[in-house]
Design a protein around this motif. Structure first.
Motif, PDB file in Angstrom:
ATOM      1  N   ASP A   1       3.586   1.699  -7.631  1.00 13.64           N
ATOM      2  CA  ASP A   1       3.108   0.850  -6.329  1.00 13.64           C
ATOM      3  C   ASP A   1       4.072  -0.151  -5.999  1.00 13.64           C
ATOM      4  N   VAL A   2       4.305  -0.743  -4.589  1.00  8.16           N
ATOM      5  CA  VAL A   2       5.134  -1.510  -4.089  1.00  8.16           C
ATOM      6  C   VAL A   2       4.579  -2.613  -3.315  1.00  8.16           C
ATOM      7  N   LYS A   3       5.217  -3.846  -3.365  1.00  8.43           N
ATOM      8  CA  LYS A   3       4.987  -4.858  -2.343  1.00  8.43           C
ATOM      9  C   LYS A   3       6.417  -5.239  -1.965  1.00  8.43           C
ATOM     10  N   VAL A   4       6.541  -5.422  -0.798  1.00 15.40           N
ATOM     11  CA  VAL A   4       7.707  -5.917  -0.178  1.00 15.40           C
ATOM     12  C   VAL A   4       7.523  -7.225   0.708  1.00 15.40           C
TER      13      VAL A   4
ATOM     14  N   ALA B   1       7.762  -3.727  -7.919  1.00 12.32           N
ATOM     15  CA  ALA B   1       7.226  -2.707  -8.168  1.00 12.32           C
ATOM     16  C   ALA B   1       6.164  -2.849  -9.336  1.00 12.32           C
ATOM     17  N   TYR B   2       5.053  -2.248  -9.333  1.00  8.83           N
ATOM     18  CA  TYR B   2       3.889  -2.228 -10.006  1.00  8.83           C
ATOM     19  C   TYR B   2       3.423  -1.258 -10.896  1.00  8.83           C
TER      20      TYR B   2
ATOM     21  N   ASP C   1       0.817  -1.069   0.016  1.00 11.04           N
ATOM     22  CA  ASP C   1       0.095   0.008   0.081  1.00 11.04           C
ATOM     23  C   ASP C   1       0.773   1.195   0.121  1.00 11.04           C
ATOM     24  N   GLY C   2       2.034   1.016  -0.439  1.00  3.53           N
ATOM     25  CA  GLY C   2       2.946   2.347  -0.442  1.00  3.53           C
ATOM     26  C   GLY C   2       3.530   2.444  -1.788  1.00  3.53           C
ATOM     27  N   THR C   3       4.600   3.101  -2.097  1.00  5.25           N
ATOM     28  CA  THR C   3       5.273   3.420  -3.356  1.00  5.25           C
ATOM     29  C   THR C   3       6.591   3.359  -3.240  1.00  5.25           C
TER      30      THR C   3
END
Length: 141
Positions: A108-111, A125-126, A95-97
């Protein structure tokens, strides 16, 4: 029958163990040599550039040259926040960048970290349905 159901449920619970929020905190070396330091403020996670790659692809002078905001093009990359406003949910930061200084764009990013090796994390990175995933290794020294 009760034994089998209990066994299946127990296996599911054990295999779905999540990584705690504190597991993300620390320095992570990304493919290419840059190091990002992930830290937490309140319930929100951020990541800043701690070290640049030895042979950067762009921004050779160490400044945010590609930023579309002209006033920000002179800011140094070292110490700059590139992971912004991430929230922890069920073992994942999302829910961040993420800001890509090579292009001056944010995505948008998911870690996430797999619980079987907490010294490796993945940064995805999306943009729309397209994505790129980077692998990062925990820096222990």
């Amino acid at each position: 029958m009760k034994f089998i159901i209990t066994l299946v449920i127990s296996c599911f619970i054990i295999s779905s163990s999540t990584v705690s929020p504190e597991t993300y905190i620390g320095k992570w070396k990304i493919e290419g040599g840059s190091i990002i330091e992930i830290y937490k403020e309140g319930d929100t996670f951020f990541g800043k550039i701690n070290k640049r790659a030895d042979n950067p692809l762009s921004n050779i002078n160490g400044l945010d040259n590609k930023n579309p905001i002209k006033e920000l093009q002179k800011r140094p990359l070292l110490g700059m926040i590139i992971l912004d406003q991430l929230q922890y949910d069920h073992g994942v930061l999302s829910d961040g960048t993420i800001y890509n200084a090579d292009s001056g764009k944010a995505y948008d990013v998911k870690v996430w970290i797999n619980s079987d090796n907490i010294n490796v994390c993945y940064i995805r990175a999306y943009k729309s349905f397209l994505f790129k995933t980077f692998t990062a290794t925990r820096v222990t020294h």
